[in-house]
Design a protein around this motif. Structure first.
Motif, mmCIF file in Angstrom:
data_model
loop_
_atom_site.group_PDB
_atom_site.id
_atom_site.type_symbol
_atom_site.label_atom_id
_atom_site.label_comp_id
_atom_site.label_asym_id
_atom_site.label_seq_id
_atom_site.Cartn_x
_atom_site.Cartn_y
_atom_site.Cartn_z
ATOM 1 N N ALA A 202 0.821 -1.208 0.000
ATOM 2 C CA ALA A 202 0.000 0.000 0.000
ATOM 3 C C ALA A 202 0.857 1.262 0.000
ATOM 4 C CB ALA A 202 -0.921 0.007 1.212
ATOM 5 N N ASN A 203 0.415 2.266 -0.782
ATOM 6 C CA ASN A 203 1.094 3.561 -0.837
ATOM 7 C C ASN A 203 0.065 4.658 -1.084
ATOM 8 O OD1 ASN A 203 4.290 3.191 -0.976
ATOM 9 N ND2 ASN A 203 3.353 1.481 -2.063
ATOM 10 N N ILE A 204 0.515 5.893 -0.993
ATOM 11 C CA ILE A 204 -0.385 7.018 -1.242
ATOM 12 C C ILE A 204 -0.617 7.194 -2.740
ATOM 13 C CG2 ILE A 204 -0.706 9.504 -1.025
ATOM 14 C CD1 ILE A 204 0.854 9.344 1.614
ATOM 15 N N TYR A 229 -1.056 -4.147 -5.595
ATOM 16 C CA TYR A 229 -0.832 -2.794 -5.092
ATOM 17 C C TYR A 229 -2.142 -2.143 -4.664
ATOM 18 C CZ TYR A 229 3.629 -3.384 -7.514
ATOM 19 O OH TYR A 229 4.853 -3.849 -7.941
ATOM 20 N N VAL A 230 -2.036 -1.301 -3.625
ATOM 21 C CA VAL A 230 -3.177 -0.536 -3.119
ATOM 22 C C VAL A 230 -2.749 0.933 -3.036
ATOM 23 C CG1 VAL A 230 -4.827 -0.242 -1.242
ATOM 24 C CG2 VAL A 230 -3.900 -2.521 -1.735
ATOM 25 N N LEU A 231 -3.520 1.830 -3.652
ATOM 26 C CA LEU A 231 -3.196 3.256 -3.648
ATOM 27 C C LEU A 231 -4.354 4.084 -3.095
ATOM 28 C CD1 LEU A 231 -1.428 3.890 -7.086
ATOM 29 C CD2 LEU A 231 -0.368 3.462 -4.849
ATOM 30 N N GLU A 232 -4.010 5.089 -2.289
ATOM 31 C CA GLU A 232 -5.022 6.031 -1.803
ATOM 32 C C GLU A 232 -5.420 7.014 -2.902
ATOM 33 O OE1 GLU A 232 -4.622 7.836 2.079
ATOM 34 O OE2 GLU A 232 -3.052 6.387 2.591
ATOM 35 N N SER A 241 -6.044 -2.038 -6.258
ATOM 36 C CA SER A 241 -7.085 -1.631 -5.317
ATOM 37 C C SER A 241 -6.959 -0.148 -4.980
ATOM 38 C CB SER A 241 -7.001 -2.465 -4.034
ATOM 39 O OG SER A 241 -7.310 -3.820 -4.298
ATOM 40 N N ILE A 242 -8.050 0.449 -4.529
ATOM 41 C CA ILE A 242 -8.097 1.874 -4.219
ATOM 42 C C ILE A 242 -8.503 2.065 -2.758
ATOM 43 C CG2 ILE A 242 -9.190 4.089 -4.751
ATOM 44 C CD1 ILE A 242 -9.660 3.043 -7.584
ATOM 45 N N LYS A 248 -11.554 -7.046 2.609
ATOM 46 C CA LYS A 248 -11.859 -7.581 1.280
ATOM 47 C C LYS A 248 -10.570 -7.788 0.479
ATOM 48 C CE LYS A 248 -14.619 -6.614 -2.877
ATOM 49 N NZ LYS A 248 -13.514 -6.655 -3.863
ATOM 50 N N VAL A 249 -9.660 -6.799 0.510
ATOM 51 C CA VAL A 249 -8.401 -6.904 -0.229
ATOM 52 C C VAL A 249 -7.594 -8.103 0.249
ATOM 53 C CG1 VAL A 249 -6.149 -5.817 -0.606
ATOM 54 C CG2 VAL A 249 -8.233 -4.461 -0.828
ATOM 55 N N LEU A 250 -7.469 -8.261 1.556
ATOM 56 C CA LEU A 250 -6.661 -9.359 2.088
ATOM 57 C C LEU A 250 -7.321 -10.714 1.844
ATOM 58 C CD1 LEU A 250 -5.240 -7.909 5.430
ATOM 59 C CD2 LEU A 250 -4.206 -7.971 3.159
#
Length: 305
Positions: A202-204, A229-232, A241-242, A248-250
């Motif tokens: 995860a990152n911004i 990857y997960v981004l804000e 993912s957002i 849910k992601v995990l």
């Protein structure tokens, strides 16, 4: 300086050895990111170790390389071109400097995780992200080749043993990719290690994803590694993912709870609390909390950096 991400360091570090699966773990402080690519010959094993766990030693900065808008690679020279750092996987070093700001003199100590390859000779790299309030990161960004910084170590976290688990899930936020990348390199460089590895990172923003090109290459060339990857703040064409790492992601991207599964978590304090629960004040692991608890993982199946 994201010091709270991984440890609250007060002069000394306490360690606790605990069993994890078929391996051995040592709980202590967490760590930041270091990455290197270089010589992979073997050094003379008769050379004295460059680091000491009992005293700080000076190492000279060789060069600084651009990584991202707020991240740099700092290469430090070892005593001779034949020396290796010889750090166990997922272990870290302590950096110390006497910093004077606004007339105040202060000894600042911060942990960093070198992920140099085991065969690299003559140097080690630190990849450091600069924070406006970061005393050590700002000091590093002010350093020039030829300047020296003190280091002490190694300080171990979890001792990775090949095939100790059938599946390993890595959950990282920002610079928490540090120990994860070390473990990932170790697994994928060993042809006898058949462990399946899943990484949720995860990152911004996309610009903040450290080592993305390297991670994507490893995923494309190793069938036993997957990255999500997960981004804000994602770009318009984003296919990951957002938002934040969620239940849910995990549930979709890491293996289900099992004695053959180990989940490792490293990131900022808010993320650690939400995903795995925080460590105890004495740096021991403590009970599993957050999303991983809801998904059914036990304390034997989760390791918090």
């Amino acid at each position: 300086e994201y010091m709270g991400i991984f440890c609250r360091l007060v002069g000394t570090v306490m360690f606790r050895r605990v069993a994890i699966g078929s391996g051995l773990a040592i709980s202590g402080i967490g760590s930041f990111l270091v990455f290197s690519e270089a010589n992979t010959k073997f050094s003379n094993e008769t050379l004295a170790p460059p680091l000491s766990p009992n005293e700080f030693r000076e190492f000279e900065l060789q060069r600084v390389e651009f990584v991202t808008h707020n991240t740099r690679l700092f290469r430090f020279a070892l005593p001779t071109p034949e020396h290796r750092l010889n750090l166990p996987v997922s272990s870290c070093v302590l950096a110390r400097s006497t910093i004077v700001r606004d007339g105040v003199v202060e000894d600042v100590i911060r942990p960093y995780t070198p992920t140099s390859k085991e065969g690299d000779l003559g140097f080690f790299n630190l990849i450091v992200k600069r924070y406006p309030w970061g005393k050590m990161s700002n000091h590093l960004f002010d350093m020039k080749p030829g300047d020296k910084l003190q280091f002490k170590g190694p300080l171990e976290n979890i001792l990775y043993v090949p095939n100790m688990k059938k599946q390993i899930a890595l959950i990282a936020g920002g610079t928490g990719i540090t120990p994860m990348f070390q473990i990932l390199q170790k697994v994928l460089s060993d042809k006898t290690d058949t462990t399946n590895v899943s990484l949720v990172f995860a990152n911004i923003s996309e610009w903040d994803i450290l080592l993305k090109e390297k991670l994507d290459t490893l995923a494309a060339t190793h069938p036993n590694f997957r990255v999500h990857y997960v981004l804000e703040n994602p770009p318009q064409d984003w296919n990951g993912s957002i938002g934040l790492i969620s239940e849910k992601v995990l549930s979709e991207h890491i293996p289900k709870p099992s004695d053959d599964v180990l989940v490792m978590v490293c990131g900022p304090p808010g993320m650690m609390k939400a995903i795995s629960g925080e460590k105890l004040p004495d740096y021991s692991q403590g009970a599993v909390g957050g999303v991983l608890q809801k998904l059914g993982y036990s304390s034997k199946q989760v390791w918090k950096f």
